[in-house]
Design a protein around this motif. Structure first.
Motif, PDB file in Angstrom:
ATOM      1  N   GLY A  52      32.871  52.552  42.546  1.00 16.52           N
ATOM      2  CA  GLY A  52      33.418  51.511  43.419  1.00 16.52           C
ATOM      3  C   GLY A  52      34.486  50.697  42.725  1.00 16.52           C
ATOM      4  N   GLN A  53      34.986  49.632  43.397  1.00 13.09           N
ATOM      5  CA  GLN A  53      36.118  48.829  42.904  1.00 13.09           C
ATOM      6  C   GLN A  53      35.602  47.624  42.131  1.00 13.09           C
ATOM      7  N   SER A  54      36.340  47.255  41.059  1.00 18.18           N
ATOM      8  CA  SER A  54      35.965  46.084  40.287  1.00 18.18           C
ATOM      9  C   SER A  54      36.685  44.852  40.809  1.00 18.18           C
ATOM     10  N   TRP A  98      27.050  47.624  38.686  1.00 14.98           N
ATOM     11  CA  TRP A  98      27.884  46.412  38.831  1.00 14.98           C
ATOM     12  C   TRP A  98      27.067  45.167  38.583  1.00 14.98           C
ATOM     13  N   ALA A  99      27.712  44.155  37.885  1.00 20.67           N
ATOM     14  CA  ALA A  99      27.134  42.812  37.814  1.00 20.67           C
ATOM     15  C   ALA A  99      27.524  42.065  39.086  1.00 20.67           C
ATOM     16  N   GLU A 100      27.096  40.812  39.215  1.00 19.98           N
ATOM     17  CA  GLU A 100      27.455  40.005  40.397  1.00 19.98           C
ATOM     18  C   GLU A 100      28.969  39.801  40.461  1.00 19.98           C
ATOM     19  N   TRP A 101      29.479  39.598  41.692  1.00 16.83           N
ATOM     20  CA  TRP A 101      30.908  39.240  41.853  1.00 16.83           C
ATOM     21  C   TRP A 101      31.151  37.888  41.219  1.00 16.83           C
ATOM     22  N   GLY A 102      32.303  37.688  40.606  1.00 13.45           N
ATOM     23  CA  GLY A 102      32.706  36.372  40.098  1.00 13.45           C
ATOM     24  C   GLY A 102      33.218  35.491  41.236  1.00 13.45           C
ATOM     25  N   GLU A 103      33.686  34.295  40.859  1.00 11.21           N
ATOM     26  CA  GLU A 103      34.240  33.361  41.854  1.00 11.21           C
ATOM     27  C   GLU A 103      35.560  33.897  42.406  1.00 11.21           C
ATOM     28  N   VAL A 138      41.647  36.834  44.868  1.00 12.77           N
ATOM     29  CA  VAL A 138      40.889  37.997  44.383  1.00 12.77           C
ATOM     30  C   VAL A 138      39.631  37.518  43.649  1.00 12.77           C
ATOM     31  N   ARG A 139      38.651  38.446  43.567  1.00 15.82           N
ATOM     32  CA  ARG A 139      37.496  38.187  42.688  1.00 15.82           C
ATOM     33  C   ARG A 139      37.165  39.476  41.949  1.00 15.82           C
TER      34      ARG A 139
END
Ligand SMILES: *[C@@H]1O[C@H](CO)[C@@H](O)[C@H](O)[C@H]1NC(C)=O
Ligand SMILES: *[C@@H]1O[C@H](CO)[C@@H](O)[C@H](O)[C@H]1NC(C)=O
Ligand SMILES: *[C@@H]1O[C@H](CO)[C@@H](O)[C@H](O)[C@H]1NC(C)=O
Length: 417
Positions: A173-175, A136-141, A155-156
């Protein structure tokens, strides 16, 4: 003794072993052998294999439990290929066939290997790479709240790109992640109607013929709930009031009214004065639905003058006095004698303006006796009273109330004819 026992034992041995030793082992016999699946159908019963296989198309099951064909031995069709032994890169797959029937399928002398195999194996490759998991990359805003007022969700996202998966691999995992959010804005309340009120009174008390009936109204209010003002809610859709015709009312009474007078009739007489008549009808309008009838006369008359006298038909005036009683053929007087004479009287017919003459005779004759007194001789003849008449009314007479009854003295002349 020992021999005897051995003999008996051996006999028992032979009896016991006899069925085993024979070739006629019992098999379960079936009507059909399915060459596609190698299965038996339609159980008949247990017979020897030879008996069962008197029918070429039958099948049987011996103690091995396998289903076998009564045919001459031959190869079944190949099964479909099995899946590849691995899901990526090079693996193997295989297929099989059976030898059904009595005897051998392989010709031992044949050099063609394909004609003797019950199994074939070959190389396979479903996919030329094997999947590898990504990271996974970092979570977005966090995205803006889904609602514009009160509460919603936000949501993010994150990308499966650190590193990207290989050959159709995935991240674990979840995106997407969601959580509730508050806008801290009050939502507007849209207006809602109350129940309809009761129907009001009708605009009239009766229905007039040929015109729109009276109507009644009912109302409702936009209070259930009222629309909010800040923020502004939508007003209630539709009308606040509605009306309907009062069709249940009775028809209005129509009072009768006279129409025009008709023309005058001819004068009722052709002489003197008479009447002319004219009439009118109670039809403008005629009374209806319990309305009052017309008041007054339906006909009227007027005097008409012809300025012409009418004929007067003959009418007799009173008879005149009786003339003297005499006898024209007899010169001597007949007074106070028994001789009959005759006398007459006359009357006048009055008529004018071409009236019809009188009917009847102008002269009246009768026989008579002359009973008048003469100078020389009074003519006295016996008389007699009639019966008393009725009593009269009481009347004042000479200072008292008196009443009177009368009787008359009349001649009794028996000797006269
Ligand atoms: C018939 O034979 C089969 C095996 O050959 C055996 O299992 C079965 O019990 C037999 N049935 C009867 C009714 O004898
Ligand atoms: C995910 O990748 C797409 C395409 O490269 C990019 O537009 C987007 O912004 C990325 N999202 C996040 C949350 O990094
Ligand atoms: C919105 O969320 C807050 C906090 O969870 C809660 O106290 C409030 O009652 C919610 N409002 C509505 C209208 O659901």
């Amino acid at each position: 003794m020992v021999y005897k026992m051995l003999l008996v034992f051996c006999l028992l041995c032979i009896l016991f072993l006899l069925p085993e030793a024979t070739d006629s082992q019992l098999v379960s016999c079936y009507y059909e052998f399915d060459r596609h699946t190698g299965s038996c159908h339609g159980l008949i019963g247990n017979v020897t294999q030879d008996e069962c296989c008197l029918s070429y198309y039958y099948g049987f099951r011996d103690e091995s439990g396998e289903c076998k064909s009564c045919r001459k031995a031959s190869w079944s069709a190949w099964s479909p290929w099995s899946p590849c032994s691995v899901s990526c890169l090079k693996g193997v797959k295989q297929r099989r066939r059976r030898c059904d029937g009595i005897g051998e399928c392989q010709d031992p002398k044949s050099k063609d290997k394909a004609k003797t195999q019950t199994q074939q194996i070959t190389v396979c490759e479903d996919q030329d790479c094997c999947p590898e998991q990504g990271g996974w990359a970092e979570w977005g805003e966090w995205q803006p709240c889904s609602a514009t007022c009160e509460n919603g969700t936000t949501v993010r996202h994150r990308n499966c790109s650190n590193p990207a998966p290989i050959c159709g691999g995935l991240c674990d995992g979840q995106s997407l992640e969601a959580k509730p959010c508050e806008t801290k804005v009050v939502c507007p309340t849209h207006g809602g109607w109350s129940e309809w009120g009761p129907w009001g009174p009708c605009s009239g008390t009766c229905r007039k013929e040929g015109s729109v009936p009276p109507s009644q109204q009912r109302r409702r209010s936009c209070t259930n709930p009222p629309p909010s003002s800040d923020p502004a809610g939508r007003p209630c859709p539709g009308d606040e009031s509605e009306s309907q015709d009062c069709d249940f009312l009775v028809m209005c009474a129509i009072d009768g009214n006279w129409g025009r007078w008709g023309p005058l009739s001819e004068c009722s007489v052709t002489c003197g004065v008479g009447q002319e008549f004219r009439s009118r009808s109670c039809d403008s309008p005629a009374p209806k639905y319990g309305g009052r009838p017309c008041v007054g006369d339906s006909s009227a008359s007027e005097v008409c003058k012809t300025h012409k006298p009418c004929p007067v038909h003959g009418e007799w005036e009173e008879w005149g006095e009786w003339g003297p009683c005499d006898k024209t053929t007899y010169s001597k007087p007949i007074s106070c004698t028994k001789k009959t004479g005759s006398q007459s009287r006359r009357r006048v017919c009055f008529r004018d303006f071409d009236g019809a003459p009188c009917e009847g005779s102008i002269v009246d004759h009768r026989h008579c006796y002359d009973l008048t007194d003469t100078k020389d001789r009074p003519c006295k003849k016996p008389g007699q009273y009639t019966e008393w008449g009725e009593w009269g009314f009481c009347e004042p007479r000479q200072g008292a109330l008196k009443r009177i009854r009368e009787r008359v003295c009349v001649h009794t002349l028996p000797e006269f004819e």
